[in-house]
Design an enzyme around this catalytic site. Structure first.
Site, PDB file in Angstrom:
ATOM      1  N   PHE A  48       0.660  -1.266   0.054  1.00  0.00           N
ATOM      2  CA  PHE A  48       0.023   0.091  -0.044  1.00  0.00           C
ATOM      3  C   PHE A  48       0.852   1.230  -0.034  1.00  0.00           C
ATOM      4  CE2 PHE A  48       0.134   2.298   4.037  1.00  0.00           C
ATOM      5  CZ  PHE A  48       0.646   1.344   4.816  1.00  0.00           C
ATOM      6  N   LYS A  49       2.347   1.134   0.282  1.00  0.00           N
ATOM      7  CA  LYS A  49       2.965   2.396   0.530  1.00  0.00           C
ATOM      8  C   LYS A  49       2.912   3.130  -0.766  1.00  0.00           C
ATOM      9  CE  LYS A  49       5.468   1.166   4.771  1.00  0.00           C
ATOM     10  NZ  LYS A  49       4.715  -0.069   5.055  1.00  0.00           N
ATOM     11  N   ASP A  50       2.588   2.301  -2.036  1.00  0.00           N
ATOM     12  CA  ASP A  50       2.981   3.113  -3.524  1.00  0.00           C
ATOM     13  C   ASP A  50       1.965   4.259  -3.562  1.00  0.00           C
ATOM     14  OD1 ASP A  50       4.587   1.186  -4.746  1.00  0.00           O
ATOM     15  OD2 ASP A  50       3.152   0.012  -5.016  1.00  0.00           O
TER      16      ASP A  50
END
Ligand SMILES: *Cc1c(COP(=O)(O)O)cnc(C)c1O
Length: 436
Positions: A106-108
């Site tokens: 999810f850090k994208d």
């Protein structure tokens, strides 16, 4: 919009300054002076709006006029240009899959938004910026990918040799150009220590303009609110809002969700799913809680290693949202701690029962949500599946007895050549490297 420091000992700054600085000079975290109210028509018409339109309207009040509307729209469009589907597991539990971005975690979203904002703010500046990151796996990949070919920015990633998974290592080491991977013969803590020392080193700071891309930066933190709006957009029963369970480490993601709720998004309740790094779980269950950070805990290694955090830095922002009122905090937030045996058992059970493959972080989230729903059988909930199972093949294959296959999107990375610079865990060597 102005931002103040949670230590209350620094000047107010704009979004632009908060993004460039990262942390406030008094070592506090930047926090918006007011929490904007979401327009009712966004909530009521959410199903009719595109993700990029939702994202633009959510982030606009926080960015204000620091970025013009056309450029801000382009930035959010590039930030959310992949699927974020809500998948039904059973009648009560749904998975919001945040792993369809380029680095499968999810850090994208945060990394892409931050890199583009920084690139925008620096485009008229003479100086080049050097982003330093120490990573135990996911952060480095997302930052590398987000900043790849952003003009004016060089990225140096330090990662512990042999301690990241094969997919993670490829994501760190195959891009090249403005991304340099330093393979440190040591631990994640060694990497972090080298980065911290560089930030404090006057000689280096005279020569280079250093900044950090870690999760306390407002430009990484705030866009994580988007997920919660996308979840609500796909939620069928709008009159019975979901409970949302977030696998948490540094508490940036869940804090963004709570901020979204505070600004008017209908969410019933939040659950912080933790592994055995459980300072927040203990804090919420204590009758006389001792403030987090007073006794920093050493982190314990687990299967859900992106959540191995002993002293979660963003928790202070959650307290800030609730004006440090413990009863209000407890009304909005519960927490469960899940150990590695339970994590493996959950991956196995959910695979056998529903044919759904969880990664270890998602498994912690699933079980924490299930525990909460057992005590609240009239409610329904969503857990955030924060990483693709292929990033943690050992644990997942042990639990499901099945091979997890690479999604097509990363097969080219897996075939690219690794390029890293090996370095002993020595600050002197790192400093020479930076000054060169
Ligand atoms: C970073 C990360 C987390 C923890 O998120 P926080 O915002 O630090 O709480 C959870 N799962 C995965 C896969 C991560 O990469």
């Amino acid at each position: 919009m102005k931002y103040y420091s949670t230590n209350k000992n620094s000047d107010l700054v704009s979004f632009k300054e908060a993004t460039i600085r990262g942390q406030a000079p008094d070592k506090g975290l930047y926090f918006p002076e007011t929490i904007p109210k979401i327009e009712k028509n966004l909530i009521n018409n959410v199903e009719k709006l595109s993700n990029e339109e939702i994202a633009f309207r959510v982030i606009k009040p926080y960015v204000d006029d620091d970025i013009n509307d056309d450029d801000l729209f382009r930035i959010v469009k590039e930030t959310v240009n992949f699927q974020i589907p809500l998948v039904r597991i059973n009648d009560h539990i749904f998975s919001l899959e945040l792993f369809h971005g380029p680095t499968l975690a999810f850090k994208d979203v945060g990394a892409r938004f931050m890199s583009r904002c920084l690139g925008y703010f620096l485009k008229d500046e003479e100086k080049k910026v050097t982003v330093l990151v120490a990573t135990s796996g996911d952060t480095g990949g997302a930052v590398a990918n987000g900043f790849y070919n952003v003009p004016g920015v060089d990225v140096i990633i330090l990662y512990p040799s042999g301690k990241v998974s094969p997919v993670q290592e490829k994501q760190l080491t195959t891009l090249g150009n403005n991304i340099t991977a330093l393979e440190v013969e040591g631990t994640f803590d060694d990497c972090q220590q080298m980065v911290k020392q560089a930030f404090a080193d006057t000689e280096i700071n005279q020569k280079l303009f250093l900044t950090s891309a870690n999760s306390i930066n407002v430009a990484r933190w705030l866009p994580q609110q988007f997920y919660y709006f996308f979840a609500f957009k796909q939620w069928r029963d709008k009159d019975q809002p979901p409970v949302i369970c977030v696998p948490s480490g540094n508490f940036g993601n869940i804090c963004a969700g709570i901020l979204a709720k505070q600004s008017g998004l209908p969410i019933d309740h939040f659950i912080a799913a933790c592994n055995v790094n459980d300072v927040v779980t203990k804090y919420l269950h204590a009758s006389n809680p001792i403030p987090i950070g007073i006794y920093p805990q050493k982190s314990k290694p687990t299967l859900s290693n992106a959540m191995d955090v002993g002293n979660p830095s963003n928790f202070i922002r959650i307290l800030e949202i609730f004006h440090h009122q413990f009863p209000e905090l407890k009304n909005n937030l519960s927490s469960f701690s899940i150990n590695d045996d339970e994590t493996i058992a959950t991956i196995k059970r959910v695979f056998n029962q529903y044919y759904y493959t969880l990664d270890p972080h998602g498994a912690v989230g699933y079980l924490a949500l299930e525990k909460y729903l057992q005590a609240h059988p009239d409610k329904k909930g969503i857990f955030l599946e924060t990483a693709h199972p292929v990033k943690f093949p050992e644990a997942v294959e042990k639990a499901t007895m099945q091979k997890v296959s690479f999604p097509a999107s990363i097969s080219s990375i897996m075939n690219s050549e690794k390029k890293s610079i090996k370095m002993l865990a020595s600050y002197r060597l790192f400093k020479n490297f930076l000054l060169d």
